[in-house]
Motif scaffolding. Structure first.
Motif, PDB file in Angstrom:
ATOM      1  N   VAL A 155      -1.283  -9.564 -11.183  1.00 16.87           N
ATOM      2  CA  VAL A 155      -0.990  -9.586  -9.751  1.00 16.87           C
ATOM      3  C   VAL A 155      -2.273  -9.199  -9.014  1.00 16.87           C
ATOM      4  N   ASP A 156      -2.422  -9.702  -7.795  1.00 13.93           N
ATOM      5  CA  ASP A 156      -3.597  -9.376  -6.994  1.00 13.93           C
ATOM      6  C   ASP A 156      -3.460  -8.035  -6.291  1.00 13.93           C
ATOM      7  N   VAL A 157      -2.236  -7.717  -5.889  1.00 13.45           N
ATOM      8  CA  VAL A 157      -1.967  -6.479  -5.165  1.00 13.45           C
ATOM      9  C   VAL A 157      -0.554  -6.031  -5.528  1.00 13.45           C
ATOM     10  N   ALA A 158      -0.344  -4.729  -5.590  1.00  4.23           N
ATOM     11  CA  ALA A 158       0.969  -4.209  -5.956  1.00  4.23           C
ATOM     12  C   ALA A 158       1.378  -3.111  -4.987  1.00  4.23           C
ATOM     13  N   VAL A 159       2.673  -3.018  -4.758  1.00  6.57           N
ATOM     14  CA  VAL A 159       3.259  -1.866  -4.088  1.00  6.57           C
ATOM     15  C   VAL A 159       3.821  -1.012  -5.208  1.00  6.57           C
ATOM     16  N   LEU A 160       3.394   0.251  -5.272  1.00  7.44           N
ATOM     17  CA  LEU A 160       3.779   1.075  -6.410  1.00  7.44           C
ATOM     18  C   LEU A 160       3.986   2.520  -6.015  1.00  7.44           C
ATOM     19  N   HIS A 161       4.616   3.266  -6.914  1.00 11.76           N
ATOM     20  CA  HIS A 161       4.795   4.712  -6.748  1.00 11.76           C
ATOM     21  C   HIS A 161       3.517   5.342  -7.275  1.00 11.76           C
ATOM     22  N   ASP A 162       2.721   5.890  -6.369  1.00  9.56           N
ATOM     23  CA  ASP A 162       1.425   6.436  -6.759  1.00  9.56           C
ATOM     24  C   ASP A 162       1.580   7.830  -7.346  1.00  9.56           C
ATOM     25  N   VAL A 163       1.413   7.916  -8.653  1.00  4.65           N
ATOM     26  CA  VAL A 163       1.468   9.204  -9.357  1.00  4.65           C
ATOM     27  C   VAL A 163       0.171   9.443 -10.131  1.00  4.65           C
ATOM     28  N   GLY A 164      -0.873   8.745  -9.729  1.00  2.00           N
ATOM     29  CA  GLY A 164      -2.153   8.863 -10.426  1.00  2.00           C
ATOM     30  C   GLY A 164      -2.259   7.800 -11.497  1.00  2.00           C
ATOM     31  N   GLY A 165      -3.443   7.534 -11.937  1.00  2.31           N
ATOM     32  CA  GLY A 165      -3.655   6.534 -12.975  1.00  2.31           C
ATOM     33  C   GLY A 165      -4.251   5.253 -12.446  1.00  2.31           C
ATOM     34  N   GLY A 166      -4.731   5.274 -11.200  1.00  5.14           N
ATOM     35  CA  GLY A 166      -5.274   4.074 -10.585  1.00  5.14           C
ATOM     36  C   GLY A 166      -6.769   3.901 -10.771  1.00  5.14           C
ATOM     37  N   ASP A 167      -7.311   4.393 -11.872  1.00  3.59           N
ATOM     38  CA  ASP A 167      -8.744   4.269 -12.122  1.00  3.59           C
ATOM     39  C   ASP A 167      -9.167   2.803 -12.058  1.00  3.59           C
ATOM     40  N   GLY A 168     -10.279   2.543 -11.370  1.00  2.84           N
ATOM     41  CA  GLY A 168     -10.791   1.179 -11.253  1.00  2.84           C
ATOM     42  C   GLY A 168     -10.093   0.350 -10.192  1.00  2.84           C
ATOM     43  N   LEU A 169      -9.169   0.962  -9.477  1.00  6.03           N
ATOM     44  CA  LEU A 169      -8.431   0.260  -8.427  1.00  6.03           C
ATOM     45  C   LEU A 169      -8.626   0.964  -7.097  1.00  6.03           C
ATOM     46  N   THR A 170      -8.437   0.221  -6.043  1.00  6.18           N
ATOM     47  CA  THR A 170      -8.313   0.838  -4.734  1.00  6.18           C
ATOM     48  C   THR A 170      -6.829   1.114  -4.544  1.00  6.18           C
ATOM     49  N   VAL A 171      -6.477   2.369  -4.328  1.00  2.00           N
ATOM     50  CA  VAL A 171      -5.085   2.770  -4.133  1.00  2.00           C
ATOM     51  C   VAL A 171      -5.000   3.377  -2.741  1.00  2.00           C
ATOM     52  N   GLU A 172      -4.195   2.753  -1.894  1.00  2.00           N
ATOM     53  CA  GLU A 172      -4.115   3.134  -0.488  1.00  2.00           C
ATOM     54  C   GLU A 172      -2.676   3.512  -0.139  1.00  2.00           C
ATOM     55  N   PRO A 173      -2.446   4.739   0.311  1.00  2.00           N
ATOM     56  CA  PRO A 173      -1.082   5.133   0.679  1.00  2.00           C
ATOM     57  C   PRO A 173      -0.489   4.209   1.740  1.00  2.00           C
ATOM     58  N   LEU A 174       0.765   3.876   1.554  1.00  2.00           N
ATOM     59  CA  LEU A 174       1.489   3.036   2.496  1.00  2.00           C
ATOM     60  C   LEU A 174       2.529   3.862   3.242  1.00  2.00           C
ATOM     61  N   SER A 175       3.242   4.706   2.501  1.00  2.00           N
ATOM     62  CA  SER A 175       4.213   5.601   3.130  1.00  2.00           C
ATOM     63  C   SER A 175       4.399   6.838   2.257  1.00  2.00           C
ATOM     64  N   VAL A 176       4.748   7.922   2.909  1.00  2.00           N
ATOM     65  CA  VAL A 176       5.033   9.177   2.226  1.00  2.00           C
ATOM     66  C   VAL A 176       6.445   9.575   2.645  1.00  2.00           C
ATOM     67  N   THR A 177       7.319   9.750   1.654  1.00  2.00           N
ATOM     68  CA  THR A 177       8.714  10.079   1.958  1.00  2.00           C
ATOM     69  C   THR A 177       9.153  11.282   1.139  1.00  2.00           C
ATOM     70  N   ASP A 178      10.228  11.873   1.573  1.00  2.00           N
ATOM     71  CA  ASP A 178      10.803  12.975   0.811  1.00  2.00           C
ATOM     72  C   ASP A 178      11.355  12.444  -0.498  1.00  2.00           C
ATOM     73  N   ARG A 179      11.583  13.350  -1.404  1.00  2.00           N
ATOM     74  CA  ARG A 179      12.231  12.962  -2.655  1.00  2.00           C
ATOM     75  C   ARG A 179      13.683  13.404  -2.608  1.00  2.00           C
ATOM     76  N   CYS A 180      14.468  12.806  -3.471  1.00  2.00           N
ATOM     77  CA  CYS A 180      15.879  13.183  -3.537  1.00  2.00           C
ATOM     78  C   CYS A 180      16.323  13.196  -4.994  1.00  2.00           C
ATOM     79  N   LEU A 181      17.331  14.003  -5.234  1.00  2.09           N
ATOM     80  CA  LEU A 181      17.914  14.094  -6.558  1.00  2.09           C
ATOM     81  C   LEU A 181      19.039  13.068  -6.635  1.00  2.09           C
ATOM     82  N   VAL A 182      19.082  12.314  -7.695  1.00  4.58           N
ATOM     83  CA  VAL A 182      20.154  11.357  -7.924  1.00  4.58           C
ATOM     84  C   VAL A 182      21.140  12.054  -8.852  1.00  4.58           C
ATOM     85  N   VAL A 183      22.367  12.252  -8.362  1.00  2.00           N
ATOM     86  CA  VAL A 183      23.369  13.008  -9.102  1.00  2.00           C
ATOM     87  C   VAL A 183      24.636  12.180  -9.244  1.00  2.00           C
ATOM     88  N   PRO A 184      25.425  12.413 -10.297  1.00  2.86           N
ATOM     89  CA  PRO A 184      26.710  11.725 -10.402  1.00  2.86           C
ATOM     90  C   PRO A 184      27.577  12.083  -9.194  1.00  2.86           C
TER      91      PRO A 184
END
Length: 185
Positions: free
Chosen positions: A26-55
């Motif tokens: 792929v030429d460009v990706a939308v991804l969950h940035d948790v590190g590991g983007g060595d050799g790539l340009t990684v640009e924040p798109l949005s910052v949101t709260d996290r939530c717990l997924v529970v039964p």
């Protein structure tokens, strides 16, 4: 000069999200940035709260906000992929009995196993499931980012980048508007 950009949707999992860009799948990706983007340009798109997924049947399902201490002894699903996922989730030792490889699998795994999962707040909208609830959770926010190869910053990448930032801005305006009909999606 007019450029024609062809888009196609490729679902990436946490294991391959950066490598798909590095290899040119792929030429460009939308991804969950948790590190590991060595050799790539990684640009924040949005910052949101996290939530717990529970039964849905869990006593946690109706909490206003949860803390890591509230769920310290609970069994969790394990997100598999980039090493930064474990740090972001912050729930300590992982038993790996239930592994999930993509954001789309979290709610289904929680519903099927009764374990807990962690997600970005927009999962309420994009990954709904009738047998789970999304409860706000304290901790580091989720960062959605764009990633592209530093060697292949093409007109197509720039067009996608511009559209993605424009869409993110519109969503932000819609959520901030006092009247939800004030700005249409």
């Amino acid at each position: 000069m007019q450029h024609h950009v062809r888009t196609r949707y490729v679902e990436l999992d946490w294991t391959t999200q950066y490598d798909a860009v590095r290899t040119g799948e792929v030429d460009v990706a939308v991804l969950h940035d948790v590190g590991g983007g060595d050799g790539l340009t990684v640009e924040p798109l949005s910052v949101t709260d996290r939530c717990l997924v529970v039964p849905a049947a869990s006593e946690l399902a109706y909490a206003d906000v949860l803390t890591p201490a509230d769920v310290a002894d609970s069994p969790w699903i394990t997100p598999v992929g980039q090493s930064g996922l474990a740090d972001w989730s912050g729930h300590g030792e992982q038993d790996r009995a239930v592994e999930v490889r993509s954001p789309g699998g979290v709610a289904a795994a929680v519903a099927a196993t009764g374990r807990l999962g962690l997600h970005a707040e927009p999962a309420r909208t994009y990954f709904p499931h009738p047998d789970v609830r999304f409860v706000p959770m304290e901790g580091p926010p989720a960062v959605a980012a764009l990633a592209w190869s530093t060697r292949r910053h093409t007109a197509a990448v720039e067009a996608f980048r511009s559209a993605a930032h424009g869409s993110a801005a519109l969503v932000g305006l819609r959520r901030d508007a006092p009247d939800s009909d004030a700005v249409s999606p």
